[in-house]
Design a protein around this motif. Structure first.
Motif, PDB file in Angstrom:
ATOM      1  N   PRO A 158       0.817  -1.221   0.000  1.00 41.10           N
ATOM      2  CA  PRO A 158       0.000   0.000   0.000  1.00 41.10           C
ATOM      3  C   PRO A 158       0.849   1.269   0.000  1.00 41.10           C
ATOM      4  CG  PRO A 158      -0.910  -1.600   1.515  1.00 41.10           C
ATOM      5  CD  PRO A 158       0.408  -2.156   1.062  1.00 41.10           C
ATOM      6  N   GLU A 159       1.999   1.236   0.701  1.00 37.02           N
ATOM      7  CA  GLU A 159       2.882   2.397   0.734  1.00 37.02           C
ATOM      8  C   GLU A 159       3.432   2.703  -0.659  1.00 37.02           C
ATOM      9  OE1 GLU A 159       6.508   4.088   3.503  1.00 37.02           O
ATOM     10  OE2 GLU A 159       6.608   2.009   2.833  1.00 37.02           O
ATOM     11  N   HIS A 160       3.793   1.651  -1.403  1.00 26.41           N
ATOM     12  CA  HIS A 160       4.276   1.829  -2.770  1.00 26.41           C
ATOM     13  C   HIS A 160       3.228   2.543  -3.616  1.00 26.41           C
ATOM     14  CE1 HIS A 160       7.279  -1.796  -2.541  1.00 26.41           C
ATOM     15  NE2 HIS A 160       7.627  -0.777  -1.781  1.00 26.41           N
ATOM     16  N   PHE A 161       1.992   2.068  -3.540  1.00 29.24           N
ATOM     17  CA  PHE A 161       0.956   2.656  -4.396  1.00 29.24           C
ATOM     18  C   PHE A 161       0.584   4.059  -3.944  1.00 29.24           C
ATOM     19  CE2 PHE A 161      -3.180   3.172  -6.463  1.00 29.24           C
ATOM     20  CZ  PHE A 161      -2.838   2.780  -7.750  1.00 29.24           C
ATOM     21  N   LYS A 162       0.688   4.323  -2.644  1.00 27.20           N
ATOM     22  CA  LYS A 162       0.436   5.672  -2.149  1.00 27.20           C
ATOM     23  C   LYS A 162       1.456   6.633  -2.745  1.00 27.20           C
ATOM     24  CE  LYS A 162      -1.029   9.086   0.420  1.00 27.20           C
ATOM     25  NZ  LYS A 162      -2.282   9.801   0.077  1.00 27.20           N
ATOM     26  N   ALA A 163       2.736   6.232  -2.753  1.00 28.70           N
ATOM     27  CA  ALA A 163       3.783   7.077  -3.341  1.00 28.70           C
ATOM     28  C   ALA A 163       3.546   7.260  -4.835  1.00 28.70           C
ATOM     29  CB  ALA A 163       5.156   6.453  -3.096  1.00 28.70           C
ATOM     30  N   TRP A 164       3.133   6.195  -5.495  1.00 27.18           N
ATOM     31  CA  TRP A 164       2.857   6.247  -6.936  1.00 27.18           C
ATOM     32  C   TRP A 164       1.706   7.226  -7.217  1.00 27.18           C
ATOM     33  CZ3 TRP A 164       5.620   3.052 -10.423  1.00 27.18           C
ATOM     34  CH2 TRP A 164       5.179   3.064 -11.737  1.00 27.18           C
ATOM     35  N   SER A 165       0.678   7.151  -6.379  1.00 22.24           N
ATOM     36  CA  SER A 165      -0.480   8.022  -6.518  1.00 22.24           C
ATOM     37  C   SER A 165      -0.102   9.490  -6.319  1.00 22.24           C
ATOM     38  CB  SER A 165      -1.555   7.608  -5.516  1.00 22.24           C
ATOM     39  OG  SER A 165      -2.664   8.472  -5.561  1.00 22.24           O
ATOM     40  N   GLN A 166       0.701   9.757  -5.283  1.00 22.97           N
ATOM     41  CA  GLN A 166       1.163  11.123  -5.031  1.00 22.97           C
ATOM     42  C   GLN A 166       1.998  11.641  -6.193  1.00 22.97           C
ATOM     43  OE1 GLN A 166       1.456  10.821  -0.111  1.00 22.97           O
ATOM     44  NE2 GLN A 166       3.259  11.268  -1.343  1.00 22.97           N
ATOM     45  N   ASN A 167       2.735  10.740  -6.832  1.00 22.11           N
ATOM     46  CA  ASN A 167       3.570  11.130  -7.956  1.00 22.11           C
ATOM     47  C   ASN A 167       2.737  11.614  -9.136  1.00 22.11           C
ATOM     48  OD1 ASN A 167       6.459  11.211  -8.121  1.00 22.11           O
ATOM     49  ND2 ASN A 167       6.378   9.781  -9.826  1.00 22.11           N
ATOM     50  N   LEU A 168       1.490  11.142  -9.206  1.00 22.18           N
ATOM     51  CA  LEU A 168       0.561  11.599 -10.238  1.00 22.18           C
ATOM     52  C   LEU A 168      -0.165  12.885  -9.825  1.00 22.18           C
ATOM     53  CD1 LEU A 168      -1.000   8.185 -11.328  1.00 22.18           C
ATOM     54  CD2 LEU A 168       0.300   9.729 -12.813  1.00 22.18           C
ATOM     55  N   GLY A 169       0.129  13.349  -8.604  1.00 28.35           N
ATOM     56  CA  GLY A 169      -0.502  14.568  -8.119  1.00 28.35           C
ATOM     57  C   GLY A 169      -1.792  14.335  -7.382  1.00 28.35           C
ATOM     58  N   HIS A 170      -2.069  13.084  -7.002  1.00 26.12           N
ATOM     59  CA  HIS A 170      -3.300  12.761  -6.283  1.00 26.12           C
ATOM     60  C   HIS A 170      -3.057  12.764  -4.782  1.00 26.12           C
ATOM     61  CE1 HIS A 170      -4.722  10.431 -10.095  1.00 26.12           C
ATOM     62  NE2 HIS A 170      -4.917  11.734 -10.203  1.00 26.12           N
ATOM     63  N   GLU A 171      -3.890  13.467  -4.046  1.00 22.06           N
ATOM     64  CA  GLU A 171      -3.759  13.495  -2.598  1.00 22.06           C
ATOM     65  C   GLU A 171      -4.278  12.211  -1.973  1.00 22.06           C
ATOM     66  OE1 GLU A 171      -5.666  16.954  -1.140  1.00 22.06           O
ATOM     67  OE2 GLU A 171      -4.353  18.361  -2.221  1.00 22.06           O
ATOM     68  N   LYS A 172      -5.256  11.578  -2.622  1.00 18.76           N
ATOM     69  CA  LYS A 172      -5.860  10.361  -2.082  1.00 18.76           C
ATOM     70  C   LYS A 172      -5.673   9.208  -3.072  1.00 18.76           C
ATOM     71  CE  LYS A 172      -9.400  12.968   0.443  1.00 18.76           C
ATOM     72  NZ  LYS A 172     -10.856  13.172   0.631  1.00 18.76           N
ATOM     73  N   VAL A 173      -5.316   8.053  -2.530  1.00 16.48           N
ATOM     74  CA  VAL A 173      -5.111   6.877  -3.374  1.00 16.48           C
ATOM     75  C   VAL A 173      -6.370   6.522  -4.140  1.00 16.48           C
ATOM     76  CG1 VAL A 173      -4.562   4.409  -3.366  1.00 16.48           C
ATOM     77  CG2 VAL A 173      -3.271   5.963  -1.915  1.00 16.48           C
ATOM     78  N   LEU A 174      -7.542   6.721  -3.505  1.00 21.35           N
ATOM     79  CA  LEU A 174      -8.799   6.384  -4.166  1.00 21.35           C
ATOM     80  C   LEU A 174      -8.995   7.165  -5.471  1.00 21.35           C
ATOM     81  CD1 LEU A 174     -11.486   5.946  -1.356  1.00 21.35           C
ATOM     82  CD2 LEU A 174     -10.668   4.235  -2.982  1.00 21.35           C
ATOM     83  N   THR A 175      -8.421   8.370  -5.523  1.00 23.98           N
ATOM     84  CA  THR A 175      -8.525   9.146  -6.766  1.00 23.98           C
ATOM     85  C   THR A 175      -7.878   8.394  -7.909  1.00 23.98           C
ATOM     86  OG1 THR A 175      -8.449  11.195  -5.495  1.00 23.98           O
ATOM     87  CG2 THR A 175      -8.005  11.346  -7.851  1.00 23.98           C
ATOM     88  N   THR A 176      -6.726   7.805  -7.636  1.00 21.53           N
ATOM     89  CA  THR A 176      -6.022   7.037  -8.666  1.00 21.53           C
ATOM     90  C   THR A 176      -6.825   5.808  -9.052  1.00 21.53           C
ATOM     91  OG1 THR A 176      -3.951   7.751  -7.612  1.00 21.53           O
ATOM     92  CG2 THR A 176      -3.795   6.019  -9.295  1.00 21.53           C
ATOM     93  N   PHE A 177      -7.385   5.135  -8.056  1.00 18.71           N
ATOM     94  CA  PHE A 177      -8.172   3.936  -8.325  1.00 18.71           C
ATOM     95  C   PHE A 177      -9.439   4.246  -9.124  1.00 18.71           C
ATOM     96  CE2 PHE A 177      -6.042   1.624  -4.710  1.00 18.71           C
ATOM     97  CZ  PHE A 177      -5.598   0.563  -5.479  1.00 18.71           C
ATOM     98  N   LEU A 178     -10.136   5.322  -8.730  1.00 12.81           N
ATOM     99  CA  LEU A 178     -11.454   5.575  -9.287  1.00 12.81           C
ATOM    100  C   LEU A 178     -11.437   6.396 -10.575  1.00 12.81           C
ATOM    101  CD1 LEU A 178     -13.390   6.370  -5.972  1.00 12.81           C
ATOM    102  CD2 LEU A 178     -13.290   4.207  -7.222  1.00 12.81           C
ATOM    103  N   SER A 179     -10.351   7.147 -10.811  1.00 10.97           N
ATOM    104  CA  SER A 179     -10.334   8.071 -11.942  1.00 10.97           C
ATOM    105  C   SER A 179      -9.801   7.470 -13.232  1.00 10.97           C
ATOM    106  CB  SER A 179      -9.491   9.309 -11.590  1.00 10.97           C
ATOM    107  OG  SER A 179     -10.035   9.980 -10.477  1.00 10.97           O
ATOM    108  N   TYR A 180      -9.212   6.301 -13.161  1.00 10.39           N
ATOM    109  CA  TYR A 180      -8.523   5.783 -14.334  1.00 10.39           C
ATOM    110  C   TYR A 180      -9.042   4.435 -14.795  1.00 10.39           C
ATOM    111  CZ  TYR A 180      -5.500   9.734 -13.702  1.00 10.39           C
ATOM    112  OH  TYR A 180      -5.036  11.024 -13.592  1.00 10.39           O
ATOM    113  N   GLY A 181     -10.326   4.201 -14.578  1.00 13.83           N
ATOM    114  CA  GLY A 181     -10.955   3.012 -15.158  1.00 13.83           C
ATOM    115  C   GLY A 181     -10.675   1.748 -14.376  1.00 13.83           C
ATOM    116  N   GLY A 182     -11.299   0.661 -14.846  1.00 20.36           N
ATOM    117  CA  GLY A 182     -11.145  -0.627 -14.186  1.00 20.36           C
ATOM    118  C   GLY A 182      -9.967  -1.410 -14.743  1.00 20.36           C
ATOM    119  N   VAL A 183      -9.869  -2.642 -14.298  1.00 19.35           N
ATOM    120  CA  VAL A 183      -8.807  -3.529 -14.757  1.00 19.35           C
ATOM    121  C   VAL A 183      -9.147  -4.007 -16.171  1.00 19.35           C
ATOM    122  CG1 VAL A 183      -7.592  -5.694 -14.296  1.00 19.35           C
ATOM    123  CG2 VAL A 183      -8.343  -4.251 -12.391  1.00 19.35           C
TER     124      VAL A 183
END
Length: 224
Positions: A158-183
């Motif tokens: 989870p820490e890895h993905f949190k850093a990845w999400s912040q790198n995209l400029g997202h404050e919340k991990v859920l933004t990355t999950f919900l904004s970029y479609g499904g699998v």
């Protein structure tokens, strides 16, 4: 992509930079040379000068998309600084200079030492690059989708993905999950098939756990 003329060099570096950083096209259009740090491998997105979404301030560290991609960007920055002798406040991706040619028609004539007024030229460069490669058009934002999916695949904690999400400029991990479609369907099938296989239970890494515990304690003390 061809990279003989200044315009071709710029266009090639622009595509590479979009993949390396996942930056929004509006941010890319407004970036200056000083915002790129080739030592720390990062980009400082300062909303006082960079047109970031919601005027956010954040650092983007280069995503692990291959040394070749980073090299293209690094060579472009070096070219502007050492060959063109441009400084910190000059644009990272300058506008095209338009002059009146011998045929009395306006034509592209190298680089202008100023920023684009908007992101439309960036989308035009993307469209031409994909078309010249015989591929369907993908807009600049699709590179952010690609990076989000890549993060889902290679981040292990989870820490890895949190850093990845912040790198995209997202404050919340859920933004990355919900904004970029499904699998994607193919990826979905692979995951489900892999889950059906017997799973090897990994032994906990005591040293890693201790390091995380110490970091958490330090963070807590610094906040009190």
């Amino acid at each position: 992509m061809p990279h003989q003329t200044d315009i071709e060099k710029r266009n090639r570096a622009l595509i590479a930079f979009a993949l390396l950083t996942g930056a929004q096209d509006s941010a890319i259009a407004s970036m200056k040379l000083k915002h790129v740090d080739l030592i720390e491998n990062c980009v400082n997105q300062d909303p006082r000068e960079v047109n970031t979404k919601f005027s956010k301030t954040f650092n983007t560290f280069f995503f692990p998309v291959g040394d070749e991609i980073r090299k293209i960007v690094a060579e472009w920055v070096t070219y502007l600084r050492e060959e063109k002798l441009w400084g910190n406040d000059d644009p990272l991706f300058p506008a095209t200079r338009i002059t009146l040619g011998s045929s009395k028609q306006f034509a592209a004539d190298g680089l202008d030492r100023k920023h684009w007024s908007n992101a439309t030229p960036i989308r035009t460069i993307f469209r031409k690059a994909f078309n010249d490669a015989g591929l369907p058009y993908f807009n600049p934002h699709s590179f952010r989708n690609t990076l989000a999916w890549l993060g889902e695949e290679i981040c292990k904690t989870p820490e890895h993905f949190k850093a990845w999400s912040q790198n995209l400029g997202h404050e919340k991990v859920l933004t990355t999950f919900l904004s970029y479609g499904g699998v994607a369907c193919q990826r979905q099938g692979k995951i489900i098939r892999d889950l059906a296989k017997p799973q090897q239970i990994e032994q906990p890494n005591i040293n890693e756990f201790a390091t995380m515990l110490v970091r958490a304690i330090k963070d807590h003390l610094s906040c009190t």
